[in-house]
Design a protein around this motif. Structure first.
Motif, PDB file in Angstrom:
ATOM      1  N   ARG A 114       0.841  -1.205   0.000  1.00 45.54           N
ATOM      2  CA  ARG A 114       0.000   0.000   0.000  1.00 45.54           C
ATOM      3  C   ARG A 114       0.873   1.250   0.000  1.00 45.54           C
ATOM      4  O   ARG A 114       0.612   2.216  -0.709  1.00 45.54           O
ATOM      5  CB  ARG A 114      -0.928   0.002   1.228  1.00 45.54           C
ATOM      6  CG  ARG A 114      -2.087  -0.968   1.124  1.00 45.54           C
ATOM      7  CD  ARG A 114      -3.180  -0.681   2.158  1.00 45.54           C
ATOM      8  NE  ARG A 114      -2.714  -0.936   3.528  1.00 45.54           N
ATOM      9  CZ  ARG A 114      -2.769  -2.136   4.124  1.00 45.54           C
ATOM     10  NH1 ARG A 114      -3.237  -3.189   3.461  1.00 45.54           N
ATOM     11  NH2 ARG A 114      -2.365  -2.300   5.374  1.00 45.54           N
ATOM     12  N   PHE A 115       1.949   1.220   0.779  1.00 44.33           N
ATOM     13  CA  PHE A 115       2.830   2.397   0.864  1.00 44.33           C
ATOM     14  C   PHE A 115       3.481   2.651  -0.496  1.00 44.33           C
ATOM     15  O   PHE A 115       3.489   3.777  -1.000  1.00 44.33           O
ATOM     16  CB  PHE A 115       3.908   2.174   1.922  1.00 44.33           C
ATOM     17  CG  PHE A 115       4.915   3.295   2.003  1.00 44.33           C
ATOM     18  CD1 PHE A 115       6.086   3.265   1.239  1.00 44.33           C
ATOM     19  CD2 PHE A 115       4.684   4.410   2.803  1.00 44.33           C
ATOM     20  CE1 PHE A 115       7.003   4.304   1.289  1.00 44.33           C
ATOM     21  CE2 PHE A 115       5.602   5.456   2.851  1.00 44.33           C
ATOM     22  CZ  PHE A 115       6.758   5.401   2.093  1.00 44.33           C
ATOM     23  N   ILE A 116       4.019   1.565  -1.100  1.00 46.69           N
ATOM     24  CA  ILE A 116       4.722   1.721  -2.378  1.00 46.69           C
ATOM     25  C   ILE A 116       3.741   2.209  -3.447  1.00 46.69           C
ATOM     26  O   ILE A 116       4.032   3.126  -4.218  1.00 46.69           O
ATOM     27  CB  ILE A 116       5.387   0.394  -2.779  1.00 46.69           C
ATOM     28  CG1 ILE A 116       6.552   0.081  -1.814  1.00 46.69           C
ATOM     29  CG2 ILE A 116       5.872   0.421  -4.223  1.00 46.69           C
ATOM     30  CD1 ILE A 116       7.129  -1.318  -1.951  1.00 46.69           C
ATOM     31  N   GLN A 117       2.541   1.640  -3.436  1.00 50.96           N
ATOM     32  CA  GLN A 117       1.511   2.052  -4.394  1.00 50.96           C
ATOM     33  C   GLN A 117       1.220   3.546  -4.228  1.00 50.96           C
ATOM     34  O   GLN A 117       1.219   4.311  -5.195  1.00 50.96           O
ATOM     35  CB  GLN A 117       0.233   1.236  -4.121  1.00 50.96           C
ATOM     36  CG  GLN A 117      -0.867   1.446  -5.158  1.00 50.96           C
ATOM     37  CD  GLN A 117      -0.424   0.982  -6.544  1.00 50.96           C
ATOM     38  OE1 GLN A 117       0.289  -0.005  -6.668  1.00 50.96           O
ATOM     39  NE2 GLN A 117      -0.816   1.743  -7.550  1.00 50.96           N
ATOM     40  N   ALA A 118       1.046   3.947  -2.970  1.00 52.44           N
ATOM     41  CA  ALA A 118       0.700   5.361  -2.700  1.00 52.44           C
ATOM     42  C   ALA A 118       1.838   6.288  -3.085  1.00 52.44           C
ATOM     43  O   ALA A 118       1.611   7.415  -3.544  1.00 52.44           O
ATOM     44  CB  ALA A 118       0.370   5.518  -1.221  1.00 52.44           C
TER      45      ALA A 118
END
Lengths: 122, 22
Positions: A114-118
């Motif tokens: 989720r962090f990398i996507q964001a």
């Protein structure tokens, strides 16, 4: 019910770790020795659960993780285990993701994704 | 300069559940 008990216990465990009190395993990660409590490792990681739950894990007090995570990805996970806070940056997230995958910490893996996507979104 | 530090609160499960002894 003392609602902050679990975080107080964790805070004390982290203090014990930082002072080397009752730490019963040294993890060699990227050659860097990290002291920890097996009980905390086994509670937080499927990988350590499978290693330390059996009798084979009883005598282990130094564990090197060949082909395993690099220190830059592992250290934030160890801090997470003892603080509930996972520190990520775009530079460190891939290494933390790789380490969490290796340690079978699925919920952390999902948070890293989720962090990398964001961090790619404009 | 120091990058922005944002805190994301995760309410869900954080770690695996050790199976209860049958």
């Amino acid at each position: 019910e003392f609602t902050r008990h679990s975080s107080d216990v964790l805070g004390n465990l982290n203090e014990l770790r930082l002072r080397g009190i009752l730490t019963d395993v040294t993890l060699l990660v990227g050659g860097q020795p990290l002291r920890a409590h097996k009980a905390v490792l086994i509670a937080c990681s499927g990988f350590f659960y499978s290693i330390f739950r059996g009798r084979a894990g009883v005598g282990v007090d130094v564990l090197s993780l060949p082909g395993g995570p690099e220190a830059g990805g592992f250290a934030p996970l160890l801090d997470f285990m003892y603080t509930s806070r996972l520190r990520l940056s775009p530079a460190t997230a891939p290494a933390v993701l790789a380490a969490a995958t290796y340690l079978q910490m699925d919920h952390v893996v999902q948070a890293c994704h989720r962090f990398i996507q964001a961090s790619y979104e404009p | 300069h120091e990058g922005l530090v944002a805190t994301v609160k995760e309410a869900g499960r954080s770690i695996h559940e050790i199976p209860r002894e049958e």
